[in-house]
Design an enzyme around this catalytic site. Structure first.
Site, PDB file in Angstrom:
ATOM      1  CG  ASP A  43      34.542  38.798  42.265  1.00 42.42           C
ATOM      2  OD1 ASP A  43      34.361  38.912  41.033  1.00 42.42           O
ATOM      3  OD2 ASP A  43      33.648  39.004  43.106  1.00 42.42           O
ATOM      4  CG  ASP A  59      30.463  39.061  48.716  1.00 42.04           C
ATOM      5  OD1 ASP A  59      29.757  38.420  49.511  1.00 42.04           O
ATOM      6  OD2 ASP A  59      30.011  39.603  47.692  1.00 42.04           O
TER       7      ASP A  59
END
Length: 322
Positions: free
Chosen positions: A258, A300
């Protein structure tokens, strides 16, 4: 002039990350964060100064409220993030132990995000952006989510909005045969593809992913290959540009893809959007740098850099900023 640089959507989840190096089965302390491929990307782009909107569905519960507050605090527009009064927010529980594989548990069956449908799409927002980014994860949640994802891509493409797709395969959501159906259905509507080398073998076994996605209408295919770096393939010019990695201590690999996507898209938005070799090199360098900063931190989204931090690293590579 569009209202947004990037619009994306999907299932944002509350992440319970086992504290320290304790494996999940033994953990009794957790750090609470926001997770989800699309919300990670939205956060990365917002921190880099871009105008980002995120839409989707969360439960009308404490977890959904926390997600909304944290995304809004990042500067992300969440005006179209819907609270579902009946279905819950998805949860992700994982660890990050040293010397052993990461264990990930999902609680996303029957969640609010899976109830997304074509009728609920914010059409005006989808057409009021420079780029729409989608992942296969959202499409794999349910048949209605698949229909909504494809419809959003069609709306954007017909309005002249550039559409990018990352399959982002999660085999706990669907088996390989189902993933092949999903990605084949979506790929025909995307001009920019981000794919991992390994996951490409799931979608097009035995067929080069650049050829496969090119046959489905892609104009640029970016292949991420872990420690081997990445490559950008321009179908129109026939040009292939390779990019390396920025070596850093690996702390937590989750979210690297990502971060890579956010870096590449940010460079594309900033003006490195032409099909020259220099622009491609800049996109891949920026992407690799952001990814390296993500894997250097636990969580994350924790390592996603601000614009000032990214510019300093790209300019000097300094280990200490005084």
């Amino acid at each position: 002039m569009t209202s947004f640089d990037v619009v994306t959507f999907g299932e944002p989840m509350t992440l319970f990350l086992a504290a320290g190096d304790v494996p999940l089965i033994s953990a009794d302390n957790f750090e609470v964060e926001v997770a989800g491929a699309e919300s990670n990307l939205a956060t990365g782009l917002a921190r880099l100064g871009h105008r980002v909107s995120f839409f989707g569905r969360v439960g009308a519960d404490t977890f959904g409220m926390r997600i909304r507050n944290e995304l809004r605090a990042e500067g992300i527009d969440v005006g179209q993030l819907v609270d579902d009064p009946e279905l819950p927010t998805g949860l992700l529980i994982r660890d990050n132990p040293s010397g052993r594989p990461i264990t990930v548990e999902y609680r996303r069956s029957g969640t609010a995000a899976a109830a997304m449908s074509p009728e609920s799409l914010p059409t005006a927002m989808i057409t009021d952006t420079r780029l729409l980014h989608v992942t296969g994860i959202t499409a794999a949640l349910s048949e209605s989510s698949l229909a909504a994802t494809e419809r959003a891509m069609i709306i954007a493409a017909e309005a002249g909005v550039t559409v990018s797709l990352d399959p982002n395969i999660r085999l706990r959501l669907a088996d390989p045969d189902r993933w092949q159906v999903i990605i084949k259905q979506l790929a025909q509507h995307a001009k920019i593809i981000f794919t991992g080398r390994d996951e490409a073998e799931v979608i097009s076994p035995g067929v080069d992913p650049v050829t496969w996605y090119g046959d489905h209408g892609a104009e640029i295919v970016i292949v991420k290959d872990g420690g081997n770096g990445s490559s950008e393939h321009q179908l129109g010019t026939g040009r292939t540009v390779h990019g390396g990695v920025r070596p850093v201590p690996l702390v937590d690999p989750i979210g690297a893809g990502d971060g890579f996507n956010a870096g590449w898209i940010s460079s594309w938005l900033d003006g490195a959007g032409e099909l020259t070799e220099a622009d491609a090199e800049r996109r891949l360098l920026t992407a690799a740098t952001v990814a390296s900063m993500v894997v250097s931190a636990r969580g994350d989204r924790t390592g996603l850099p601000t614009r000032a931090m990214l510019d300093q690293v790209l300019a000097s590579g300094a280990d200490v900023i005084r």
